[in-house]
Design an enzyme around this catalytic site. Structure first.
Site, PDB file in Angstrom:
ATOM      1  N   GLU A 168     -11.160  -2.153  13.483  1.00 18.09           N
ATOM      2  CA  GLU A 168     -11.532  -2.846  12.134  1.00 18.09           C
ATOM      3  C   GLU A 168     -10.076  -3.839  11.981  1.00 18.09           C
ATOM      4  O   GLU A 168      -8.981  -3.097  11.604  1.00 18.09           O
ATOM      5  CB  GLU A 168     -11.717  -2.136  10.999  1.00 18.09           C
ATOM      6  CG  GLU A 168     -12.129  -2.815   9.754  1.00 18.09           C
ATOM      7  CD  GLU A 168     -11.174  -2.799   8.891  1.00 18.09           C
ATOM      8  OE1 GLU A 168     -10.881  -1.629   8.460  1.00 18.09           O
ATOM      9  OE2 GLU A 168     -10.923  -3.762   8.271  1.00 18.09           O
ATOM     10  N   ARG A 178       1.060  -1.254   0.115  1.00 17.08           N
ATOM     11  CA  ARG A 178      -0.241  -0.210   0.082  1.00 17.08           C
ATOM     12  C   ARG A 178       1.017   1.357   0.145  1.00 17.08           C
ATOM     13  O   ARG A 178       1.728   1.556   1.003  1.00 17.08           O
ATOM     14  CB  ARG A 178      -0.689   0.056   1.181  1.00 17.08           C
ATOM     15  CG  ARG A 178      -1.713  -1.248   1.317  1.00 17.08           C
ATOM     16  CD  ARG A 178      -3.226  -0.990   0.656  1.00 17.08           C
ATOM     17  NE  ARG A 178      -3.830  -2.237   0.583  1.00 17.08           N
ATOM     18  CZ  ARG A 178      -4.827  -2.789   1.416  1.00 17.08           C
ATOM     19  NH1 ARG A 178      -4.923  -1.986   2.304  1.00 17.08           N
ATOM     20  NH2 ARG A 178      -5.211  -3.918   1.349  1.00 17.08           N
ATOM     21  N   ARG A 201      -1.809  -6.898  12.312  1.00 19.50           N
ATOM     22  CA  ARG A 201      -2.838  -6.346  13.317  1.00 19.50           C
ATOM     23  C   ARG A 201      -3.567  -7.319  14.024  1.00 19.50           C
ATOM     24  O   ARG A 201      -3.898  -6.798  15.206  1.00 19.50           O
ATOM     25  CB  ARG A 201      -4.154  -5.671  12.065  1.00 19.50           C
ATOM     26  CG  ARG A 201      -3.654  -4.545  11.580  1.00 19.50           C
ATOM     27  CD  ARG A 201      -4.889  -3.940  11.218  1.00 19.50           C
ATOM     28  NE  ARG A 201      -4.284  -2.758  10.267  1.00 19.50           N
ATOM     29  CZ  ARG A 201      -5.051  -1.770   9.423  1.00 19.50           C
ATOM     30  NH1 ARG A 201      -6.554  -2.279   9.524  1.00 19.50           N
ATOM     31  NH2 ARG A 201      -4.832  -0.468   8.890  1.00 19.50           N
ATOM     32  N   GLU A 206      -0.016   4.116   0.176  1.00 18.50           N
ATOM     33  CA  GLU A 206      -0.607   5.498   1.055  1.00 18.50           C
ATOM     34  C   GLU A 206       0.350   6.252   2.135  1.00 18.50           C
ATOM     35  O   GLU A 206       1.197   5.563   2.648  1.00 18.50           O
ATOM     36  CB  GLU A 206      -1.929   5.078   1.817  1.00 18.50           C
ATOM     37  CG  GLU A 206      -2.842   4.496   1.014  1.00 18.50           C
ATOM     38  CD  GLU A 206      -3.806   3.508   1.828  1.00 18.50           C
ATOM     39  OE1 GLU A 206      -4.801   4.092   2.726  1.00 18.50           O
ATOM     40  OE2 GLU A 206      -3.596   2.285   1.722  1.00 18.50           O
ATOM     41  N   ARG A 254      -1.440   2.116  13.049  1.00 18.63           N
ATOM     42  CA  ARG A 254      -2.004   0.884  12.433  1.00 18.63           C
ATOM     43  C   ARG A 254      -1.642   0.876  10.744  1.00 18.63           C
ATOM     44  O   ARG A 254      -2.364  -0.157  10.271  1.00 18.63           O
ATOM     45  CB  ARG A 254      -3.186   0.878  12.975  1.00 18.63           C
ATOM     46  CG  ARG A 254      -4.180   1.964  12.353  1.00 18.63           C
ATOM     47  CD  ARG A 254      -5.523   1.783  12.840  1.00 18.63           C
ATOM     48  NE  ARG A 254      -6.767   1.417  11.896  1.00 18.63           N
ATOM     49  CZ  ARG A 254      -7.233   0.363  12.185  1.00 18.63           C
ATOM     50  NH1 ARG A 254      -7.202  -0.592  12.788  1.00 18.63           N
ATOM     51  NH2 ARG A 254      -7.972   0.076  10.937  1.00 18.63           N
ATOM     52  N   HIS A 255      -1.010   1.450  10.470  1.00 17.94           N
ATOM     53  CA  HIS A 255      -0.914   1.373   8.868  1.00 17.94           C
ATOM     54  C   HIS A 255       0.720   1.032   8.410  1.00 17.94           C
ATOM     55  O   HIS A 255       1.492   1.760   9.024  1.00 17.94           O
ATOM     56  CB  HIS A 255      -1.049   2.786   8.019  1.00 17.94           C
ATOM     57  CG  HIS A 255      -2.667   2.809   8.006  1.00 17.94           C
ATOM     58  ND1 HIS A 255      -3.372   3.727   9.058  1.00 17.94           N
ATOM     59  CD2 HIS A 255      -3.789   2.595   6.947  1.00 17.94           C
ATOM     60  CE1 HIS A 255      -4.615   3.528   8.380  1.00 17.94           C
ATOM     61  NE2 HIS A 255      -4.731   2.897   7.499  1.00 17.94           N
ATOM     62  N   SER A 314     -12.055  -7.416   6.461  1.00 23.16           N
ATOM     63  CA  SER A 314     -13.142  -7.088   5.848  1.00 23.16           C
ATOM     64  C   SER A 314     -13.549  -8.049   4.741  1.00 23.16           C
ATOM     65  O   SER A 314     -12.682  -8.994   4.398  1.00 23.16           O
ATOM     66  CB  SER A 314     -12.805  -5.641   4.720  1.00 23.16           C
ATOM     67  OG  SER A 314     -13.111  -4.440   5.280  1.00 23.16           O
TER      68      SER A 314
END
Lengths: 539, 539
Positions: B462, B311, B513, B313, B319-320, B465
């Site tokens: 979360e 990712r 996570r 981002e 948490r990323h 998903s």
């Protein structure tokens, strides 16, 4: 509801190939795709027509949209579980409609497939069973590879069934199409599972069989993957990985995940994929080599990793991929890198045994399309020195430079010689010249022209590389410089050896290659789900 | 050879911190690195000196180069296996020298560490035992974290040992340094395992303790990883992955590996890493989403994948990560996506149980540095609708837009509310608005403003998903266009749904996570071996 009498068994079960052309070109495929679009439109019209036609049994067939509307409590039986014990029982199965064989407008056969199992479903118009001629017509109108739910009663035919794996039939009561395939598939599944022997026989008989060439198969990979051969291949691959993990777990290894985005190239020479990482240059790791060693420096003792390996080399061969799955292990050694060889010995013998004992049916499926001899291996894996290997080649008349690496041809030949002399196709060749090994390889104690390293061969092809690694930062830096590596790009790696690192060794092997060579397959693209080579980035 | 009398137990076992500064800056570290280089040179001189000094017991100590010289047949005992049952036995152990405590020029203690276990080794000059004062001096001269082989006799001290995990000592007969650490480590291990409570207590007592800040730890990650806390964390991580695999294997899933190099972005919106692939533009997969679905189209039925997720981002949060390990699963469903929820229910309850029952000691180690409450979960995982969740938040006074996604704060609050009301910190929130889910999500049957989707929460965050996916190419293309996706970049994905695809659903979860939230850790960098965030590409 009493079951209707079973229909007479058909005299021939095999369906004729729908296509008469011997190969399918891309042009043809495009044409067929256009046809398919037309057919799909026509299909929709037909559906509307069915709906308005009066049929008291209309509820027993049709299109079902599965959209999580509710939970019925019904249970589906796996096609692979259907056997004579189920005779007389009512079952509900779901599968791909592999073949249709309409017998009349009152009777049709559907062969349903789930994973590697197929079952014949028999539809006969019969008011007592709630089966109308419209239902038979509906079933006949469906396209191959559509996903179908069938409810019916299991029956045992008088004659053994040759074209399905399951030796029972289903006398259909209800049939619903769950997902429609386009009418013109890129190819039919039976055309994708033929052996060379079948092609040869057909040619002798003057027949022309459709051959799905490699690129067509790869372009429409999801269809090709549905064949029993591929279903079996990737189940074997999953098992190989599982045994790899289980065996190493039992030897106190832990599984790790190291970064694939790295700042320097991991292996020096070989081509790497480069990219920008938040404004700084980065590479994709060509192996977890540096990081799995850093795990040893991190005190984990014994680690393994199963992960993606990226190689940008422009190699267009039967055994190279630009992305594959690496099975890597790294471990502390007490005194000798043979401790690593012992792990490999136990691990691979465990893998081979598992496959031969627990995956017989899968191997038979592959064997049917691609015949191969079972791999010959010894209970205790043979180890011979590189020098002995060179000597064997020389004795057999192969000119070879003693301190250079073996080329593919020499490796193949050595494989044959070792098989003849020692009766094994799986062996370890150790003590390679230092010059042909990566910079992090520990030199030999008594002769620094050689190294504490080895390769492992299956059927004459190298699959595993391993070695004792250098565990002191001074020697590591020296060797990196000698090998022409820009040490600034791997400084954190070299530094990690300045904090006291236990002597260690390890190995790496490509999952796809293990499966390819164990099964005697001729191309690595057969053991990679969605292969990546210099020409292919999709699907 | 009769063993010498055991030495008197020392009155205090804890070593004083070597460094008086409260934090270590990078500048200081560079300075120390230069010092270390000097010290290493000095060490070499010392070594030469030792060698020429006359000592009849010179063979019992020194530097040993492990270079696969031979196989002695000796066996090494794991430090973790040393207990009272070994008393009186002669053992050979290898470990990192965690601490040295010289008592006099005739006696010194060394604490050796392997993985999470430590043992105290006692060296007393004693001619009967073959231990000279030179040997004591040699041992005292070694640097922390050097790798050391110790041969000696196991003894049981009168007083319990507070500073080692093993409750026996080794009366040293021989000591060899296998790998030398530089004299000045970036930090000492005991400074990297302190809890906040210890810091607070020290502050109250007016003491200043060294604190290893996050970046220092990450910069010298291999040293930090040697702490018991990290050793335990990554053993737990390895176990979580193992249970994930074992559970899904038991449910007929097979493991697959899908390509990370892809032609289009896998998830639309989010930022992707781009690169050149043999002259054509490529991306790194942000998830195996498209390919695991193509495995369902390929007829594999139930698949899982453990692999790298990328990712791009620019998220700098606790948490990323820009690269992490995805645990993904995709499966055929018979009629409802709750079948996927059931798998998640069974899978995660199995993971939690395994950790609580089989990893107690590991959890205790983490708990010591980072105290956490055991995760509250139910035997049958709670499922509540998104609407109910929104209502709970509204009832608790949180203003919330009913058809938008929950922000992190709302998720946290919902976690607290659910814990209060239902007594669980692990639950499934389902039936999300369609607009906040990816294009491939199946809309709800009875209300297309909602979707057949869910998220799963642990401790108010979360982590999973999942959803039923669209399995027809017509609807998939339509939804992709509605979501503004350039369908030409994912044409092979969409096409793969035109060949008849069983209804299916699946989920994805980040391994890091799961471990972070189960253990109540406050930062994902604690559960990634070599974390990648927008600022960090090394080590």
């Amino acid at each position: 509801m009493s079951p209707p009498p079973p229909p007479a068994s058909p005299s021939t079960e095999e369906l004729e190939a729908d296509l008469s052309a011997a190969t399918i070109s891309k042009k043809q495929l495009n044409k067929e795709a256009r046809k398919a679009a037309k057919a799909a439109k026509a299909g929709k019209k037909a559906e509307k027509f069915e709906a308005v036609e009066a049929d008291p049994f209309a509820a027993n067939y049709g299109y079902h949209e599965i959209q999580s509307k509710g939970i019925s409590g019904r249970s589906w039986t796996d096609i692979g579980d259907l056997d004579e014990a189920a005779a007389g029982r009512s079952v509900l199965v779901r599968g791909f409609a592999e073949r249709f064989r309409p017998v009349s407008n009152k009777m049709t056969f559907i062969v349903l497939r789930k994973k590697m199992s197929t079952v014949q479903c028999v539809l006969v118009a019969n008011a007592d069973a709630g089966v109308s001629t419209q239902m038979v017509r509906f079933a006949t109108s469906l396209s191959r590879e559509s996903v179908i739910d069938v409810e019916g009663v299991v029956s045992v035919p008088k004659e053994p069934l040759k074209s399905t794996t399951q030796q029972v039939e289903i006398q259909v009561r209800k049939v619903y199409c769950i997902s429609r395939a386009i009418a013109a598939l890129p190819f039919n599944l039976e055309d994708a599972v033929r052996s060379e022997a079948e092609f040869e026989k057909a040619e002798q008989d003057g027949e022309k069989l459709v051959r799905v060439c490699q690129d067509t198969g790869l372009n429409y990979r999801v269809v090709e993957l549905r064949t029993a051969t591929y279903q079996a291949t990737f189940r074997i691959q999953s098992d190989v990985e599982n045994i790899f993990r289980e065996y190493l777990y039992s030897k106190s290894f832990i599984g790790v995940h190291t970064p694939k985005l790295i700042s320097g190239s991991s292996e020096g020479g070989a081509a790497v994929f480069e990219l920008q990482y938040h404004g700084q240059p980065a590479c994709l790791a060509q192996s977890p080599q540096l990081y799995k060693q850093m795990c040893i420096s991190g005190g984990f003792g014994h680690v393994f990793e199963v992960g993606s390996i990226f190689r940008a080399e422009n190699s267009n061969t039967h055994r190279h991929l630009c992305e594959f799955t690496g099975l890597d292990a790294e471990m502390e050694i007490n005194e000798h890198y043979f401790e690593v060889c012992d792990i490999i010995d136990g691990l691979f013998v465990a893998i081979f045994k598992h496959l031969n004992e627990n995956c017989k049916n899968l191997l038979e499926i592959i064997n049917k399309q691609y015949p191969f001899e079972p791999l010959k291996y010894l209970e205790k894996t043979l180890k011979i020195t590189y020098e002995e290997g060179i000597q064997m080649l020389k004795d057999a008349g192969t000119e070879i430079e003693p301190m250079s690496d073996l080329n593919t041809e020499a490796e193949k030949k050595l494989g044959r010689l070792v098989k003849e002399k020692y009766g094994t196709e799986f062996f370890i060749l150790y003590r390679y010249p230092l010059a042909v090994r990566p910079f992090y390889t520990m030199p030999c104690y008594e002769d620094p022209a050689y190294s504490n390293s080895f390769d492992v061969f299956i059927r004459g092809e190298e699959i595993i590389s391993g070695a004792q690694r250098i565990h002191t930062h001074e020697l590591l830096r020296k060797r990196a410089i000698e090998c022409g590596i820009d040490t600034s790009t791997i400084s954190s790696y070299i530094e990690s050896f300045s904090y006291g690192v236990p002597p260690h060794g390890g190995f790496g092997v490509g999952l796809e290659r293990v499966v390819m060579l164990f099964c005697g397959l001729n191309n690595i693209r057969k053991t990679s789900l969605f292969p990546r080579d210099p020409q292919r980035l999709t699907p």
